[in-house]
Structures are given as structure tokens and as C-alpha cells.
Design an enzyme around this catalytic site. Structure first.
Site, mmCIF file in Angstrom:
data_model
loop_
_atom_site.group_PDB
_atom_site.id
_atom_site.type_symbol
_atom_site.label_atom_id
_atom_site.label_comp_id
_atom_site.label_asym_id
_atom_site.label_seq_id
_atom_site.Cartn_x
_atom_site.Cartn_y
_atom_site.Cartn_z
ATOM 1 N N HIS A 1 0.871 -1.184 0.000
ATOM 2 C CA HIS A 1 0.000 0.000 0.000
ATOM 3 C C HIS A 1 0.908 1.234 0.000
ATOM 4 O O HIS A 1 2.065 1.167 0.451
ATOM 5 C CB HIS A 1 -0.908 0.004 1.228
ATOM 6 C CG HIS A 1 -2.053 -0.963 1.131
ATOM 7 N ND1 HIS A 1 -3.185 -0.867 1.909
ATOM 8 C CD2 HIS A 1 -2.233 -2.047 0.328
ATOM 9 C CE1 HIS A 1 -4.013 -1.853 1.591
ATOM 10 N NE2 HIS A 1 -3.460 -2.587 0.650
ATOM 11 N N GLU B 1 1.156 3.917 1.836
ATOM 12 C CA GLU B 1 1.745 4.334 3.113
ATOM 13 C C GLU B 1 2.906 3.420 3.506
ATOM 14 O O GLU B 1 3.938 3.880 3.991
ATOM 15 C CB GLU B 1 0.694 4.318 4.236
ATOM 16 C CG GLU B 1 -0.464 5.290 4.036
ATOM 17 C CD GLU B 1 -1.658 4.658 3.357
ATOM 18 O OE1 GLU B 1 -1.456 3.785 2.474
ATOM 19 O OE2 GLU B 1 -2.786 5.024 3.695
ATOM 20 N N CYS C 1 -5.909 2.205 5.825
ATOM 21 C CA CYS C 1 -6.576 0.950 6.183
ATOM 22 C C CYS C 1 -5.963 0.451 7.500
ATOM 23 O O CYS C 1 -4.946 0.980 7.957
ATOM 24 C CB CYS C 1 -6.399 -0.093 5.062
ATOM 25 S SG CYS C 1 -4.800 -0.936 5.076
ATOM 26 N N CYS D 1 -2.189 -0.253 7.326
ATOM 27 C CA CYS D 1 -1.345 0.952 7.236
ATOM 28 C C CYS D 1 -1.382 1.750 8.538
ATOM 29 O O CYS D 1 -0.371 2.314 8.950
ATOM 30 C CB CYS D 1 -1.788 1.805 6.056
ATOM 31 S SG CYS D 1 -1.454 0.981 4.485
#
Lengths: 189, 189
Positions: free
Chosen positions: B86, B88, B116, B119
């Protein structure tokens, strides 16, 4: 031959099959159970080695597909300067590399400790079939690894969290999702 | 000079300083505000480019230290077969590499969307000072990215989750934490 005999023979055959099936099922379950224990023992051995060699935190994970270990991971946070290098994340990334897939369908993940929120999130994105864990979050907390704080923060609204979270330029950002919806050449995940 | 004059001069000086300080503070806040918007605009541009070049999902993040971008990340899940990639996480790993540290002390993270659970967990382990986000989780859900399911699963006890979690060999695993406590050559994190 009288009818009774036929019925009785069929019945006996039915029993024989039922007993055979049950034995096979029990044996399979026992083998499966023993294999699960073997995989967890491997994870525990890896974690012990990680601590003794001063390579990282006291955690390890292995990922199994079709009764074979396809990836292993140990905690590498301090050794690699990567706060995301928890055992589960390391093992998931390696298993995905081996399978050349971003999903772990049909895989089992064995981890020496209940996953932290980051790792549990990663597990849900990777979607393995089943997780086995050994120590509880409370055992980890007793050894100085307290994930409970993060679990608590997740429940709080963004603005109220210990690490302040501020919203900015929401309207500008919506163009990204519009572009995503319009993009035809995309791989959903 | 009568005493009144001295008092009045001192008072005037006090006001002058107070007004000057307030002006500097307002200017600083305005500059800071503008810089924050610039950093978020950069993240939004990266996410748009990620979608348009079909490189991954509609998300990007930048990490700032002392008013300078030190790392950027875009969603790379499908491109790199890594469900943990992801925006991040990619940006956090890169910032830690740049700083040669497993902590992001004094850093700000700008992400185009509310993180999410994976993260958010990674953010708490990396410990930046502040987070800015643009779109909400609801905006992401509307575009087909529903993290709410994972947030819900986190609240459920392990045995009751959609991905079954089974405990195994807890007693054997406790040796790992004992070894950790005894290990003197360790880096806590």
C-alpha cells in the site's frame, strides 16, 4: 438366496464402508494435526534462532501450501530499519514472491504469536485460508510487546488519536477515484 | 521624566512585541498551512499518475521531515505481487531507508486517503508526528475499496473471524519470550 441375506450383506457392506471412511478420516485428521504441529514447531525454532543470533524480535512465521512450507519470515525491524518487517509481513511478501501472486489462496499461515493489527490487516489483504498462532497477545505484552494500545487507537475517530490525523483537500482527492473508475486497463485487488 | 512616561513606554513596547509575535505566528501558520497543502497536492498528483499509468491502485503518500519530502510511495500491490505494498507502507519503508532508522520521529505523513487497518498499524509502529489525509474511508468504499470489513474483523475474537484462527503449542512458544528476556544483546523497538 433369501431376501434377508441380500439385505444383510448390503447392510454389512455399508457398515464396512462407513468404518473404513471413518478410519481414513481419523488418520487424515491425525496426520493433519501432526503436520500442523510440525509447522508450528518450525516457526518456534526460527523465532528462537532469531533471538539467540540477535537478529530481531522474538517472532517468526511460516506459510504452507499443500502441506509444504513455501515461505518463512522472522522479525527484522531493527536489523533492516523497517518498522513493517514483522515476521508475518516478511513471510507474506516472500510467499507472494514465490507464488507470483498477490493472494495466498489455499495457504496456511503459522505464526508464533497472535498477529498485531498491522499484520492482521496484511493477512486479510493476502487472504490465506487459515491461521495458526501459538502465544497470545497477553503473553507478548508480558514480554514487553503491547499491541493493545494500537488496537485501542484503531477504535478512536481520526482526530482524537494519539498521532493527530487532519483532513486536507478532500475535494481535490476525489479526482483520483474518478480516474480509477474510468481506467479500463486496471487490475482490481 | 515622570514615572508615568516610563510605564507607558514599557507598555507600548509590550504591545509592539505582542503584535509582532502574533503576526509572525500567523505568517508561520499560513506558510505551514500552504506547505501542508502543497505536500498533499504532490501526493494527489502521484496517485493520479499511478492510476493513469496503470501501475496500481488509486493511492499515494509522501513523508516530510523539516519541510522537505524525504520519501514517496504509491500503491504497488498488483504490479509487484505484494499485498502489503500500500502507498503508506511503501513510503514508510522508503523514509526509514533514507533516515537509516526504524522510527519516523518528527516526520509528517501525507496520504491521499484514510489509512486501512494494516497501514494505520504500520504508522503506529513507525511513529511519525502527524498524519494528513484527503479522502475518507467512505470515499474509498464508494470506489470499491472497503476496509470496513477488516476493521470489523479486528474487533472479533480470533476463533470467530472469517479467516479461522486456531491456537496451537502455546506452551512450547513461551520459550521464545524467555530467551528474549535473557538476551542482553538486543535492540528494543
Amino acid at each position: 438366496m433369501p431376501r434377508g441375506w441380500v439385505g444383510s450383506l448390503a447392510k454389512r457392506e455399508e457398515w464396512r464402508i462407513a468404518i473404513f471412511d471413518r478410519t481414513v478420516h481419523s488418520l487424515n485428521t491425525a496426520v493433519q494435526h501432526d503436520m500442523s504441529r510440525d509447522f508450528m514447531r518450525r516457526a518456534i525454532a526460527l523465532a528462537l534462532e532469531n533471538v539467540r543470533s540477535a537478529s530481531g524480535g522474538p517472532f517468526a512465521a511460516v506459510i504452507v501450501k499443500e502441506d509444504r512450507i513455501i515461505a518463512e519470515g522472522t522479525n527484522r525491524v531493527t536489523r533492516t530499519n523497517d518498522p513493517t518487517a514483522h515476521a508475518e509481513i516478511v513471510a507474506i511478501r516472500e510467499a507472494c514472491r514465490v507464488l507470483a501472486d498477490f493472494q495466498l489462496s489455499g495457504c496456511e499461515l503459522y505464526t508464533t504469536c497472535e498477529p498485531c493489527p498491522m499484520c492482521l490487516g496484511a493477512i486479510y489483504w493476502a487472504r490465506p485460508a487459515r491461521i495458526f498462532y501459538a502465544a497470545t497477545a497477553a503473553d507478548a505484552a508480558e514480554a514487553g510487546f503491547d499491541d493493545a494500545f494500537i488496537y485501542e487507537e484503531l477504535k478512536i475517530a481520526p482526530a482524537g488519536r494519539r498521532i493527530p490525523m487532519t483532513q486536507l483537500l478532500r475535494d481535490d482527492s476525489l479526482a483520483i477515484f474518478s480516474a480509477w473508475k474510468q481506467q479500463e486497463n486496471k487490475t482490481p485487488y
